[in-house]
Write a protein that holds these residues in place. Structure first.
Motif, mmCIF file in Angstrom:
data_model
loop_
_atom_site.group_PDB
_atom_site.id
_atom_site.type_symbol
_atom_site.label_atom_id
_atom_site.label_comp_id
_atom_site.label_asym_id
_atom_site.label_seq_id
_atom_site.Cartn_x
_atom_site.Cartn_y
_atom_site.Cartn_z
ATOM 1 N N GLY B 52 0.453 -1.236 0.010
ATOM 2 C CA GLY B 52 -0.431 -0.189 0.154
ATOM 3 C C GLY B 52 1.076 1.028 0.200
ATOM 4 N N LEU B 53 2.305 1.048 -0.259
ATOM 5 C CA LEU B 53 3.311 1.907 0.133
ATOM 6 C C LEU B 53 2.850 3.170 -1.042
ATOM 7 N N PHE B 156 -3.031 -15.791 -8.019
ATOM 8 C CA PHE B 156 -1.831 -15.486 -7.973
ATOM 9 C C PHE B 156 -1.300 -15.939 -6.789
ATOM 10 N N PRO B 157 0.041 -17.124 -7.168
ATOM 11 C CA PRO B 157 0.613 -17.631 -5.916
ATOM 12 C C PRO B 157 1.084 -17.220 -4.577
ATOM 13 N N PRO B 158 1.268 -17.281 -3.936
ATOM 14 C CA PRO B 158 1.722 -16.188 -2.173
ATOM 15 C C PRO B 158 3.353 -15.867 -3.220
ATOM 16 N N GLY B 159 3.984 -14.278 -2.833
ATOM 17 C CA GLY B 159 4.924 -13.892 -2.953
ATOM 18 C C GLY B 159 4.878 -13.304 -4.492
ATOM 19 N N HIS B 160 3.952 -13.391 -5.463
ATOM 20 C CA HIS B 160 3.728 -12.762 -6.522
ATOM 21 C C HIS B 160 3.113 -11.727 -6.571
ATOM 22 N N PRO B 161 3.513 -10.276 -7.120
ATOM 23 C CA PRO B 161 3.569 -9.150 -6.520
ATOM 24 C C PRO B 161 2.783 -8.461 -7.051
ATOM 25 N N TYR B 162 1.577 -8.976 -7.854
ATOM 26 C CA TYR B 162 0.210 -8.816 -8.497
ATOM 27 C C TYR B 162 -0.955 -8.990 -7.497
ATOM 28 N N ARG B 163 0.281 -10.051 -6.272
ATOM 29 C CA ARG B 163 -1.200 -10.981 -5.263
ATOM 30 C C ARG B 163 -1.632 -9.808 -4.615
ATOM 31 N N HIS B 164 -1.515 -8.996 -3.951
ATOM 32 C CA HIS B 164 -1.883 -8.219 -2.482
ATOM 33 C C HIS B 164 -2.575 -6.923 -3.408
ATOM 34 N N PRO B 165 -3.747 -6.318 -2.946
ATOM 35 C CA PRO B 165 -4.237 -5.278 -3.743
ATOM 36 C C PRO B 165 -3.418 -4.142 -3.238
ATOM 37 N N SER B 166 -3.640 -2.521 -4.390
ATOM 38 C CA SER B 166 -2.837 -1.640 -4.527
ATOM 39 C C SER B 166 -3.301 -0.881 -3.085
ATOM 40 N N MET B 167 -4.181 -1.159 -2.457
ATOM 41 C CA MET B 167 -5.098 -0.778 -1.454
ATOM 42 C C MET B 167 -4.047 -0.712 -0.213
ATOM 43 N N GLY B 168 -3.374 -1.409 -0.286
ATOM 44 C CA GLY B 168 -2.524 -2.256 0.235
ATOM 45 C C GLY B 168 -3.031 -2.484 2.046
ATOM 46 N N ASP B 169 -2.510 -2.583 3.146
ATOM 47 C CA ASP B 169 -2.970 -2.654 4.490
ATOM 48 C C ASP B 169 -2.703 -1.365 5.256
ATOM 49 N N THR B 170 -3.336 -0.936 5.516
ATOM 50 C CA THR B 170 -3.518 -0.103 6.353
ATOM 51 C C THR B 170 -3.109 0.225 7.502
#
Lengths: 474, 432
Positions: B52-53, B156-170
């Motif tokens: 999310g950064l 997407f498999p664990p560790g793939h850069p597209y796996r997490h959302p752009s909003m991230g973890d606030t």
């Protein structure tokens, strides 16, 4: 074609070269070509000069139902003939019913625009909805409308209109969940259908005109049905009476309800707040409110974006529009906040609104708001579709969309005076759609926000109105 | 400086000494220049602990600097409008429309915040900005946002850069120190990873000179190299089940689908875009004809399949459809799977033409719109090294054949991830 007309003026960033183009048949079709050199897309807008102002009493939304029927089809002919047919030539269709006109917009490419227009024209001519076809559609349509308004925040717009224009009968019909049969009926749709096909038409073509054969294009559009208006039903003819309530309300005959609370209906994570300001159509109110719209919520750096989002973290998105249905107009603000912070958000938003009447806007900010009103359409979306869908130029008083600040002769000082007449506590309505304890919390928050503010008197007056009318809250 | 003719005006592309690419198009229909500054940093560049950064930093860029403490107000008073920004998986973009005479000042301010933002980063700035980001998350990431997040996490498999959302973890963002944020900024906001696009009725040479004197004066420095893209994921079969939020009580079930495709910008991607249009664009699409009209199991206008434009290693098709009253999620899922599988048997006459014509008109409209045209130019600079490819990519759709679409369906749909949401909860299934 008889009665073809010529118009001109700056419709968009493109060049409008008005010229009359003849088609076949009788009736009046005015053609407005908008030249957009180098553009790859093309658009045409057929303007039918009959709209929601003709909706009969008790059958408001008839025009919109007809538009939806034409778009989506009743399950038979229209579906096959129009949207599906247009898709085959890569064209999309949008339609909207306004107070005085109904607009049908085709977004296409230069090579397919003529075929798309021919298909639309054929559909308008051959589209003869029968009651037994319309009924299933209306059942679905009325039920969907009721469900949308029953959703959290879905009734805020209806409640705001009711609060701003208590005398307007069209705002009294609150769709109820479980009563889908309420709403528009087939007779009203058929009457609208006959009337709108007999109304005069404009055709706006926005494209790189070097790639479009305008003459051929116009020939594809059938003229209005010459006997259309004669078949107008008596119910439709009496429709103008349905707007008298709004006109009376806009003139101040019926007081605005200052605060409406709608309890949460399930989702409690946020509540929707709408704030409205009542104006009158036909005068200067609409263009002045359009400038207010830009100042308050026109961009990421507008006043409410900075106050509610940047300074207080209350609402991320603030929406604002000006509604003008030919009888009455209103500025409408809408945003979503956490329920616990709703009173604070109302107080801050009202402070920004009333400040327009108390403090002069800086010269640059004011000029920019006028400029954006003039150019906003040219800079967003497909220029061809946007240009085609814009109002056809007509003689009349300068409005932000048509005139530069210098031409209109409006200064920040004059604007503040005008807003002083318009932005008054007795013209403001607030709707809170979501969890909130009671009206006293809003009144208290506004009172607490008032001291030291430029618009302290207005804020205090509004809070007192809330207290005085608390028994009206829903 | 390279010049190339284009429909809206000649394209002039220049690579400045510090690595910044400048694209200018003289468009007589745009009296005020539209400015698009792309930095090649998105959520895929974030490491664990800083998800999310990139988006957070986009917001912080509006905090101002010691020279321009009121960044937005200064620009607004100067006449800028539509000042905005956005972040996705691959890039962060800053946009505005400014009067021509204000362009030098606007670009100077862009250069200033690119160089000096770290000076404005302190705990208060982070805290206040995070409150705004959290508010955005609450408003934007409702049930539909959560759906995309669940699909990406499963597809997407664990560790793939597209796996997490752009909003991230606030929550994690709230623990970051100003120095960590400044470090990310220094690594990724650098001239050789940026593209400036300016469209308007202006002299390309003059704009290029202004860009050279402002953003071109930023020091060149090397950031972390972009790692090689991961292997092609088309055909991957997801494993396990995901559980997520149920649909609100009374809301009809929904089925969502995600399938892997080649990355946006490649020649192969066009066939997958056509496949998406065949499946789920408009009332002539297979989902509409079969699931909505034919079986009556889906609500009209809720059906949609679209090809996303992810740039790095691969992209995805994303689709969604809502059940009619009385239709279970199970039934809807079966119907959607059947519709998707049917493409591998071939297309009906006219079906591909309809899809391609809709896509081509859509892309032409996007090129006519200055905001999306600028975005496309900047993307093509990074993908193909040439902004003009935005035009040829739109025209290239015409060469997609039925065989291409059927082949694309056979490649990506067998490994699609499905998500069924209904009142009883969310579950996942794998296509047969």
């Amino acid at each position: 074609m008889s009665g073809s007309d010529v118009s001109g003026g700056d419709v968009s960033g493109g060049d409008v070269s008005g010229r009359g183009v003849s088609g076949g048949g009788g009736g009046s079709v005015r053609t407005v070509p908008v030249h957009l050199p180098g553009r790859l897309s093309a658009a045409a807008c057929v303007v039918l000069h009959h709209g929601t102002a003709g909706d009969p009493q008790g059958q408001e939304d008839t025009a919109r139902a007809w538009v939806t029927l034409l778009r989506r089809g009743s399950g038979h002919a229209a579906d096959q003939n129009l949207e599906a047919g247009l898709e085959r030539i890569g064209t999309t269709f949008a339609a909207d019913a306004g107070a005085a006109s109904t607009r049908l917009v085709l977004s296409s490419t230069p090579e397919h625009l003529a075929d798309a227009l021919a298909l639309l024209s054929r559909t308008l001519t051959s589209f003869t909805p029968r009651s037994e076809e319309i009924l299933p559609f209306l059942h679905r349509w009325n039920r969907a409308l009721a469900a949308a308004r029953a959703a959290p925040g879905g009734s805020a717009g209806v409640l705001l209109r009711r609060a701003l224009f208590p005398g307007d009968r069209s705002s009294q019909r609150e769709p109820r969940e479980g009563a889908p049969e309420a709403g528009v009926d087939a007779d009203a749709v058929l009457a609208f259908h006959r009337t709108v096909l007999g109304a005069s038409r404009d055709l706006v073509v926005a494209a790189d005109l070097t790639r479009v054969d305008l003459e051929a294009l116009v020939r594809r559009l059938a003229p209005p049905s010459p006997d259309g208006p004669a078949r107008t039903s008596p119910r439709s003819a009496s429709a103008s009476g349905s707007r008298s309530g709004a006109v009376e309300a806009a003139r101040g005959a019926v007081p605005v309800r200052p605060l409406t609370l709608r309890p949460s209906t399930g989702r409690s994570a946020a509540c929707v707040i709408m704030i409205g300001l009542r104006g009158e159509s036909g005068g200067d109110a609409a263009p002045q409110l359009a400038v207010a719209r830009e100042l308050l919520a026109g961009s990421a750096s507008s006043r409410l974006a900075r106050t509610l989002r940047d300074a207080h973290g209350l609402a991320y998105a603030v929406h604002c529009d000006v509604q003008d249905d030919g009888a009455a107009c209103a500025l409408r603000l809408r945003f979503e906040v956490a329920p616990s912070r709703a009173p604070e958000a109302v107080a801050l938003a009202l402070d920004e609104l009333f400040r327009l009447a108390e403090q002069e806007v800086e010269e640059e900010e004011f000029a920019e708001a006028w400029r954006v009103c003039r150019r906003e359409d040219a800079m967003s979306g497909s220029p061809a579709a946007v240009a085609a869908a814009r109002p056809v130029p007509a003689p009349g008083p300068a409005a932000p969309g048509q005139a530069a600040p210098g031409q209109a002769g409006v200064t920040p000082a004059a604007y503040r005076r005008a807003m002083g007449r318009l932005v008054r506590p007795d013209r403001v309505a607030v709707v809170v759609d979501g969890a909130l304890d009671g009206a006293d919390r809003v009144a208290q928050a506004v009172l607490e926000a008032a001291p030291g503010r430029a618009c302290a008197d207005s804020l205090t007056a509004y809070a007192r109105r809330v207290t005085a009318h608390a028994q009206l809250d829903t | 400086m390279r010049r190339k003719d284009a429909p809206h005006g000649a394209l002039v592309t220049t690579r400045l000494a510090n690595g910044l690419t400048v694209v200018v198009q003289r468009d007589a229909l745009l009296p005020d220049p539209h400015v698009h500054l792309r930095h090649d940093v998105g959520s895929r560049h974030e490491r664990p602990g800083e998800h999310g950064l990139a988006h957070f930093l986009e917001h912080l860029m509006f905090r101002g600097t010691p020279s321009h403490p009121d960044f937005l107000g200064t620009l607004r008073r100067a006449g800028a409008r539509d000042v905005n920004a956005s972040t996705n998986q691959d890039r962060t973009a800053f946009t505005m429309t400014v009067p021509g005479e204000v362009l030098p000042r606007a670009l100077a301010m862009e250069a200033d915040r690119t160089a000096h933002l770290p000076l404005a980063l302190d705990p208060t700035a982070l805290e206040e900005t995070l409150a705004v980001v959290r508010r955005e998350e609450e408003e934007r990431c409702g049930p539909s946002g959560r759906t995309a997040e669940l699909l990406f996490a499963e597809a997407f498999p664990p560790g793939h850069p597209y796996r997490h959302p752009s909003m991230g973890d606030t929550g994690l963002l709230g623990r970051l120190l100003p120095s960590q944020v400044a470090g990310f900024h220094r690594s990724h906001y650098r001239p050789d990873g940026a593209t400036l696009v300016v469209l308007g009725d202006i002299s390309p040479e003059a704009v290029t000179d202004v860009a050279a004197a402002t953003l071109g004066a930023l020091p060149r420095h090397a950031g972390p190299p972009d790692p090689p893209p991961p292997p092609d994921l088309a055909g991957r079969r997801p494993e396990g089940a995901v559980r997520g939020p149920a649909r609100p009580r009374g809301a009809p079930p929904q089925v969502h689908v995600m399938a892997h495709t080649p990355p946006y910008g490649t020649d192969e991607h066009a066939a997958f875009a056509a496949l998406a249009a065949v499946l789920g664009k408009g009332r002539g699409s297979r989902l509409f004809r079969d699931a909505v009209r034919g079986r009556g199991v889906a609500v009209p206008a809720t059906e949609m399949v679209t090809a996303w434009e992810l740039e790095w290693g691969g992209s995805v098709l994303f689709g969604t459809v809502t059940a009619t009253a009385g239709t279970s999620g199970e039934r809807l899922l079966a119907e959607v799977r059947s519709v998707l599988a049917s493409v591998r048997d071939g297309l009906a006459p006219g079906e591909l033409d309809r899809a391609l014509r809709l896509l081509r008109r859509e892309r032409y409209e996007a090129l006519d719109d200055p905001t999306t045209r600028a975005e496309a130019f900047a993307a093509q600079v990074r993908l193909r090294g040439c902004p003009g490819h935005a035009y040829t990519a739109a025209d290239a759709l015409a060469s997609v054949t039925e065989d291409d679409v059927v082949r694309a369906a056979g490649l990506c749909l067998p490994g699609a991830t499905f998500l069924v949401q209904e009142a009883s909860g969310t579950r996942e299934a794998v296509a047969a």
